[in-house]
Design an enzyme around this catalytic site. Structure first.
Site, PDB file in Angstrom:
ATOM      1  N   ASP A 128      -6.191  -2.527  -8.154  1.00 51.58           N
ATOM      2  CA  ASP A 128      -4.801  -2.497  -8.666  1.00 51.58           C
ATOM      3  C   ASP A 128      -4.977  -2.258 -10.028  1.00 51.58           C
ATOM      4  O   ASP A 128      -5.994  -2.634 -10.710  1.00 51.58           O
ATOM      5  CB  ASP A 128      -4.230  -3.714  -8.348  1.00 51.58           C
ATOM      6  CG  ASP A 128      -3.676  -4.034  -6.906  1.00 51.58           C
ATOM      7  OD1 ASP A 128      -3.291  -2.939  -6.208  1.00 51.58           O
ATOM      8  OD2 ASP A 128      -3.671  -5.192  -6.228  1.00 51.58           O
ATOM      9  N   ASP A 147       0.499   1.224  -3.254  1.00 51.54           N
ATOM     10  CA  ASP A 147       1.517   0.462  -3.273  1.00 51.54           C
ATOM     11  C   ASP A 147       3.133   0.819  -3.494  1.00 51.54           C
ATOM     12  O   ASP A 147       4.126   0.407  -2.954  1.00 51.54           O
ATOM     13  CB  ASP A 147       1.434  -0.903  -3.891  1.00 51.54           C
ATOM     14  CG  ASP A 147       0.160  -1.592  -3.547  1.00 51.54           C
ATOM     15  OD1 ASP A 147      -0.486  -1.690  -2.374  1.00 51.54           O
ATOM     16  OD2 ASP A 147      -0.663  -2.212  -4.665  1.00 51.54           O
TER      17      ASP A 147
END
Length: 167
Positions: A128, A147
């Site tokens: 991330d 995401d």
């Protein structure tokens, strides 16, 4: 009075465009993660704006670091869920390939799911790097392009359902 069936028994177009969209999502996601991994040290932050940073975070859990500290089994669990979701989505895309908004949503969700599965298989965690924050609220959980594609796909799916219900 005959009603138009939203889910025709035969698809009216090809599965290929939808798989192409998913492939583009996977490619962009993986290129962005590789780039950030090479340019950043773990947990390094670079300020972009007053509300957005780039950072490198490893998430062994799921959304919002769910099950982050579960001991390792979650890697296989979330990988299996991602693979199963992709298989179901391919089936649904094939069956409903003519439903444009519905298929856009599924293609985005599938591309995002596979992008994160690739991370779990290759690294044991999801990479991330997008970090949004607000002055009085703090930092939101970091996320990635996969995401974002999943989120956009779910939003389009809801929009498609609302449009269908209102017809």
């Amino acid at each position: 009075m005959a009603t138009k069936n939203r889910f025709p028994t035969k698809s009216s177009s090809s599965l290929l465009p939808w798989l192409g969209i998913a492939a583009i999502v996977i490619l962009l996601d993986q290129v962005s993660k590789i780039t950030v991994s090479r340019l950043f040290a773990y947990a390094e932050e670079r300020v972009v704006t007053s509300f957005f940073n780039l950072t490198l975070i490893h998430n062994p859990g799921a959304a919002f670091s769910f099950l982050r500290d579960a001991g390792g089994w979650q890697r296989y669990f979330f990988t299996a869920i991602g693979v199963a979701a992709a298989l179901v989505i391919v089936f649904m895309l094939k069956k409903h390939a003519g439903q444009r908004l519905f298929c856009w949503s599924l293609a985005l969700i599938m591309g995002g799911a596979i992008g994160n599965v690739v991370d779990r298989v290759m690294y044991g965690h999801v990479i991330d790097f997008l970090d949004f924050h607000l002055k009085n609220w703090g930092h939101f959980p970091a996320f990635n392009l996969a995401d974002s594609a999943i989120f956009l796909g779910v939003a389009l799916f809801i929009l498609d359902e609302l449009r269908r219900v209102n017809k």
